[in-house]
Design a protein around this motif. Structure first.
Motif, short mmCIF file in Angstrom:
data_model
loop_
_atom_site.label_atom_id
_atom_site.label_comp_id
_atom_site.label_asym_id
_atom_site.label_seq_id
_atom_site.Cartn_x
_atom_site.Cartn_y
_atom_site.Cartn_z
N GLU A 468 29.09 19.70 39.39
CA GLU A 468 29.84 20.24 38.25
C GLU A 468 30.65 21.45 38.68
N ILE A 469 31.89 21.49 38.22
CA ILE A 469 32.78 22.60 38.57
C ILE A 469 32.43 23.82 37.73
N SER A 470 32.30 24.93 38.37
CA SER A 470 32.05 26.20 37.69
C SER A 470 32.66 27.30 38.53
N ALA A 471 32.98 28.42 37.87
CA ALA A 471 33.60 29.52 38.59
C ALA A 471 33.43 30.80 37.78
N THR A 472 33.59 31.91 38.48
CA THR A 472 33.66 33.22 37.83
C THR A 472 35.02 33.82 38.12
N CYS A 473 35.46 34.72 37.23
CA CYS A 473 36.79 35.30 37.42
C CYS A 473 36.85 36.66 36.73
N LEU A 474 37.50 37.60 37.38
CA LEU A 474 37.78 38.92 36.80
C LEU A 474 39.29 39.08 36.76
N TYR A 475 39.81 39.37 35.57
CA TYR A 475 41.26 39.51 35.39
C TYR A 475 41.52 40.90 34.81
N ALA A 476 42.28 41.71 35.56
CA ALA A 476 42.59 43.08 35.13
C ALA A 476 44.10 43.27 35.13
N VAL A 477 44.60 43.99 34.11
CA VAL A 477 46.03 44.30 34.01
C VAL A 477 46.17 45.82 33.97
N TYR A 478 46.99 46.34 34.89
CA TYR A 478 47.22 47.79 34.93
C TYR A 478 48.66 48.08 34.54
N HIS A 492 31.84 37.45 36.22
CA HIS A 492 32.10 38.05 37.53
C HIS A 492 31.64 39.50 37.56
N VAL A 493 31.24 39.94 38.76
CA VAL A 493 30.80 41.33 38.92
C VAL A 493 31.97 42.27 38.61
N LEU A 494 31.63 43.39 37.98
CA LEU A 494 32.65 44.34 37.57
C LEU A 494 33.13 45.18 38.76
N PRO A 495 34.33 45.73 38.68
CA PRO A 495 34.87 46.48 39.82
C PRO A 495 34.27 47.87 39.90
N ALA A 496 34.51 48.49 41.04
CA ALA A 496 34.19 49.91 41.22
C ALA A 496 35.46 50.71 41.02
N VAL A 497 35.34 51.87 40.33
CA VAL A 497 36.48 52.75 40.06
C VAL A 497 36.24 54.07 40.77
N VAL A 498 37.20 54.50 41.57
CA VAL A 498 37.07 55.73 42.36
C VAL A 498 38.13 56.71 41.89
N LEU A 514 30.98 47.57 31.26
CA LEU A 514 31.83 46.78 30.38
C LEU A 514 31.17 45.44 30.09
N GLN A 515 31.74 44.73 29.14
CA GLN A 515 31.18 43.44 28.76
C GLN A 515 31.55 42.38 29.79
N ILE A 516 30.56 41.54 30.12
CA ILE A 516 30.77 40.42 31.04
C ILE A 516 30.57 39.13 30.25
N GLY A 517 31.61 38.32 30.21
CA GLY A 517 31.53 37.05 29.50
C GLY A 517 30.84 35.98 30.31
N PRO A 518 30.72 34.79 29.75
CA PRO A 518 30.06 33.68 30.46
C PRO A 518 30.93 33.16 31.60
N PRO A 519 30.34 32.50 32.59
CA PRO A 519 31.15 31.88 33.65
C PRO A 519 32.08 30.82 33.07
N LEU A 520 33.11 30.50 33.81
CA LEU A 520 34.07 29.48 33.39
C LEU A 520 33.43 28.10 33.45
N GLY A 521 33.72 27.29 32.45
CA GLY A 521 33.22 25.93 32.43
C GLY A 521 32.17 25.67 31.38
N LEU A 522 31.69 26.71 30.69
CA LEU A 522 30.68 26.51 29.65
C LEU A 522 31.33 26.13 28.32
N GLY A 523 32.45 26.77 27.98
CA GLY A 523 33.18 26.43 26.77
C GLY A 523 32.55 26.97 25.49
#
Length: 732
Positions: A468-478, A492-498, A514-523
Motif C-alpha cells: 500500500e502506498i503511503s507517505a509523509t510530507c511537510l509543506y511550508a510557505v515563507y 512528518h517530523v517538524l522542522p528545527a528553527v534557529v 505544532l500540529q501534525i496531521g495524519p500520513p498521506l493515504g488515510l483520507g
C-alpha cells in the motif's frame, strides 16, 4: 548343518579333513606373500577404479596380507569362528572406501574376489598334496564352508565400519553445505559473494578455487547463453596451500577457446570433472595469468568445472583445482561443488539484481530531485540527499524548493514508505503533484488535503498484492514581506528553527510544538496550517526521520546532537549540512535521508509598495499613477506603459467583481509583481470574449503582457497577481 558336524562324517573314513587343512595352512604360511600378490593382481584387474585413490592403493596390500595371515592362522589352529576378528588394516581399508565415496557394493565385491581367489589357491595346493578323491572332496566341502563363514563374519564387521565412516563423511558434507549456506551471501555485493564461494571451496574441497563471471552479468540486466566465446572477468580467487595467492584484477577480461572445458561448461550448463597429466596440461588453464606472469595452474592434476547458473541464466564459471592434495576429485566431490556453487550462484544473482535495481532507483531518485539550489530572494538554501546503506535499498525521500507568487517560497520535504523503484517512482509522482498544487497557490493545509487525494487515487490504481502506498510530507510557505512562515505536516517530523546569529539573544534552536496531521493515504482526516514569524537570518531545517532515528540512540538524544550542531552552525549552509550528516549519521545509514536548510531573508521596505483603494471606478487612474511613480522610484520607467495597463485591468476587475477592502501591492525582486487583493472568494478565469461582448478581455490581455499570472486564496479573500520580467538592460 554346522561345519564341525558336517565334516565329522569324514572322520570315520580314516582321514580328518581338518587335520589336512591344518597341515595345508602350516605349509602355506611360508608362501603368504606370494598368495597375497596373486590375489592382489586379480583385484587390480577386476577393480581398477578403486586403485585410482593413492591411499587405498597403498593400504590394499597390507589389508590383504593381514587377511591371508588371519585365514591361515584360523585354519592352522582350528579356532572357533567367534574368535575371528577382521584385521585392522581391512577395517581401515573399508573406512577409506567410505571416505572416498566408493559404493558399499564395491567393498563386498572385494571380499567376494578375495574369497574366490584364496579358495582357488587352496584347492590347487590340496590337489598337489593328495590324490585321494574322497579326502580332496572332504577338504573342499570343509574349506568352502569355513571360507564362507569367515567371509560372512569379517565382511559384516567391515561393512559396519564402512557404514560408520560413511555416516561421518556424510555428516561432514552436510556440515560443509550448512557452513556454505551461512558463509556465502552474507552481503548483497557480487564480488564479496564470489570470494566467499572461493574461500569455502578451499577450506573444504580444493587447493585452488577461481570464480569467473560473465562481463555481461556485471553490466546487463539479463544474460543468455552466448554464441562463440563469452567474455569473462575473474573476480575471486583463493588458495589453501602455502603458495602465494595470485592477485585478481577484476578489470581485465578474458575468453576461453571454443571447445575447451570452460567454454563447453558455459555453453551447456553441465559440470565437468577432469584429470590432468603434468605433461599434457591444456593451455586454457593459464587463462588468465597472475600478476607475475606465471600461471596459477602449475601442478594441477584434478579439476572440477562448475557452471554458475541462476534462474535459467548463465552467470559464469567456478574452477575447483587440486595440486597439493594427492587424491583426485570423485563423484561426491563433484556433487558437493555443485551444491555450494548453485547456492552461491543464486546469491550472486541476487546481489547483481539488487545492485542493478539500486543503481536504477538511485539514478531515478537523483534525477527527480532538484539538480541545483534555486536562487530565491526569500531564502538561501542548501540541501543533501543520502541513500540508505542497508539491503533495504533506495527509499522515497525528497525535498523541494518552489518559487511562489508575491516573492514567497515553498519548502517541501517528504518520505514515501517503501524501498526500491516503486518508492522512487511514487516519490516522483508526489513531487510533481506538489509542484502542480503549489502552482495554484493553495494554502499548506489545502495542498496536503489534495495531495492526500492523489495518494488515495494511486492506491486504487495499483495492482492487488502490491504494498500500500503511503507517505509523509511537510509543506511550508515563507513570505519575505511579512516574515511569516505557514506550515502544515502530514505525519512528518517538524522542522528545527534557529534564531539568527546577530539577534540580541544568544542563538537558540527551537522545535515548534505544532500540529501534525495524519500520513498521506488515510483520507477523510483534516490538516491544519500553523503560522509563526521568523526574524531575518533565521534557519529553517527540514529533514526526514532517517536523520534522527537510529538503533544506536533514541530520538531525544539525536535531537540534542542536532541542536548542538545548529547552535554552533557556521555561516555556510553547505558546511552546516555536512556537519549535521557527520554528527548524526553512521557510515551506512539504515534509511534514506533528505535534508533542506533555508536561511530566511526579508524584502527591503523600499521594494514593496501598497495602496488601499475604495470600491470606486474613479480610483483606477489613481492606481495607474501610483504604479508609474513606484516604477520611476525603482528606475524602471520603461516598464510603465505595460504596468499601468496591467494595474488598470486588475483593479477594475476587483472593483467590478470583488468586495472591499481592495489593496494594490507592488513588489520588486527579480521580477516586478503587481497584486490586487479583495475580500471576495470568487476567482476569475480566462474566457474567450465574443465579438460584441463589452468585457471578458481584461485577463486575456494581462496573460499576454506578463510572464505569469494567477490567483491565490487566503482567509480574507483572494489575491490576483501578475509578474513581469525586468528587461535585461534595466536589470543590469
Amino acid at each position: 548343518m554346522p561345519v564341525r558336524a558336517f565334516t565329522r562324517t569324514f572322520w570315520f573314513m580314516g582321514t580328518d579333513a581338518h587335520d589336512f587343512l591344518r597341515d595345508l595352512a602350516r605349509g602355506l604360511k611360508t608362501q603368504s606373500d606370494q598368495l597375497t600378490e596373486v590375489v592382489l593382481q586379480h583385484l587390480r584387474s577386476e577393480l581398477p577404479e578403486v586403485w585410482r585413490y593413492e591411499d587405498i592403493a597403498a593400504l590394499a596390500p597390507v589389508a590383504l596380507s593381514e587377511h591371508v595371515d588371519t585365514a591361515l592362522d584360523f585354519l592352522e589352529r582350528g579356532r572357533e569362528m567367534s574368535e575371528v576378528a577382521t584385521p585392522p588394516a581391512a577395517i581401515d581399508f573399508a573406512c577409506r572406501l567410505a571416505e572416498h565415496g566408493v559404493q558399499i557394493s564395491e567393498l563386498l565385491r572385494v571380499y567376494r574376489l578375495v574369497h574366490a581367489g584364496l579358495l582357488h589357491l587352496f584347492y590347487e595346493e590340496a590337489g598337489r598334496l593328495t590324490k585321494d578323491p574322497e579326502l580332496i572332496n572332504a577338504v573342499m566341502i570343509t574349506l568352502s564352508a569355513l571360507g564362507f563363514e569367515y567371509v560372512d563374519r569379517t565382511s559384516e564387521q567391515a561393512v559396519a565400519a564402512y557404514q560408520r565412516a560413511r555416516d561421518r563423511w556424510l555428516q561432514r558434507r552436510l556440515i560443509t553445505i550448512n557452513e556454505a549456506g551461512t558463509r556465502i551471501g552474507t552481503t548483497l555485493d557480487t564480488t564479496r559473494t564470489a570470494q566467499e564461494l572461493a574461500d569455502v571451496g578451499t577450506d573444504h574441497l580444493a587447493d585452488l578455487v577461481t570464480v569467473d563471471l560473465l562481463d555481461a552479468v556485471l553490466y546487463e540486466e539479463e544474460t543468455h547463453p552466448a554464441d562463440g566465446s563469452p567474455v569473462l572477468r575473474r573476480i575471486a580467487q583463493s588458495v589453501s596451500d602455502d603458495s602465494r595467492d595470485p592477485a585478481v584484477d577484476s578489470r581485465a577480461t578474458h575468453t576461453y577457446p571454443e571447445g575447451s572445458g570452460p567454454a563447453v561448461v558455459l555453453a551447456t550448463g553441465k559440470p565437468l570433472r577432469l584429470g590432468i597429466a603434468a605433461s599434457d596440461a591444456p593451455t586454457w588453464l593459464k587463462v588468465p595469468p597472475d600478476d607475475s606472469g606465471a600461471s596459477g595452474a602449475v601442478g594441477i592434476h584434478s579439476l572440477l568445472l562448475i557452471p554458475l547458473w541462476a534462474r535459467g541464466n548463465p552467470l559464469g564459471l567456478a574452477q575447483f583445482c587440486r595440486r597439493q592434495t594427492a587424491d583426485p576429485f570423485d563423484d561426491d566431490d563433484l556433487l558437493l561443488a555443485q551444491e555450494i556453487s548453485s547456492r552461491a550462484a543464486v546469491n550472486i544473482d541476487n546481489a547483481r539484481r539488487y545492485t542493478q535495481e539500486r543503481c536504477i532507483a538511485l539514478t531515478l531518485q537523483r534525477s527527480l530531485l532538484p539538480q541545483h539550489a534555486p536562487e530565491e530572494s526569500a531564502v538561501e538554501t542548501a540541501s543533501r540527499y543520502l541513500p540508505s546503506g542497508s539491503r533495504a535499498g533506495v527509499g522515497g525521500d525528497w525535498y523541494d524548493v518552489i518559487p511562489l507568487s508575491g516573492a514567497r517560497v515553498a519548502l517541501v520535504v517528504g518520505d514515501v514508505v517503501g524501498r526500491g523503484l516503486q518508492a522512487s517512482a511514487t516519490m516522483g509522482r508526489l513531487r510533481t503533484a506538489v509542484r502542480t498544487l503549489a502552482d495554484i497557490d493553495l494554502t499548506p493545509d489545502e495542498l496536503l488535503t489534495h495531495l492526500d487525494d492523489v495518494v488515495i487515487r494511486l492506491q486504487r490504481a495499483e495492482q492487488r498484492g502490491m504494498d500500500e502506498i503511503s507517505a509523509t510530507c511537510l509543506y511550508a510557505v515563507y513570505d519575505p514581506v511579512s516574515r511569516v512562515c505557514s506550515l502544515a505536516s502530514a505525519g512528518h517530523v517538524l522542522p528545527a528553527v534557529v534564531t539568527p546569529r546577530d539577534a540580541p539573544a544568544p542563538r537558540t534552536v527551537v522545535f515548534p510544538e505544532l500540529q501534525i496531521g495524519p500520513p498521506l493515504g488515510l483520507g477523510g482526516l483534516p490538516f491544519e496550517t500553523d503560522q509563526f514569524e521568523l526574524p531575518q537570518g533565521s534557519l529553517l531545517v527540514l529533514y526526514t526521520d532517517g536523520l534522527i532515528e537510529s538503533r544506536a540512540r533514541d530520538v531525544d538524544a539525536a535531537l540534542a546532537v542536532l541542536s548542538d550542531v545548529l547552535t554552533q552552525a557556521p555561516a555556510s549552509l553547505e558546511e552546516t549540512c555536512d556537519r549535521l550528516f557527520h554528527a548524526l549519521l553512521p557510515s551506512r545509514p539504515a534509511d534514506d535521508i533528505a535534508l533542506l536548510v533555508a536561511r530566511t531573508r526579508v524584502l527591503d521596505a523600499d521594494h514593496v509598495a501598497t495602496l488601499d483603494l475604495p470600491s470606486d471606478p474613479a480610483v483606477v487612474s489613481e492606481a495607474r499613477a501610483f504604479a508609474s511613480e513606484r516604477l520611476a522610484a525603482w528606475g524602471l520607467e520603461e516598464m510603465a506603459f505595460i504596468t499601468e495597463l496591467v494595474v488598470s485591468e486588475l483593479v477594475t476587475n476587483a472593483i467590478r467583481y470583488g468586495k472591499s477592502p481592495i489593496q494594490l501591492r507592488m513588489i520588486l525582486e527579480s521580477t516586478v509583481t503587481c497584486e490586487v487583493s479583495d475580500a471576495s472568494g470568487t476567482a476569475p478565469h480566462l474566457r474567450r470574449a465574443r465579438d460584441f461582448d463589452e468585457g471578458g478581455r481584461g485577463l486575456l490581455l494581462v496573460a499576454q503582457l506578463t510572464e505569469r499570472w494567477g490567483t491565490r486564496h487566503n482567509r480574507e479573500g483572494k489575491v490576483i497577481w501578475a509578474e513581469q520580467a525586468i528587461p535585461s538592460i534595466l536589470a543590469e
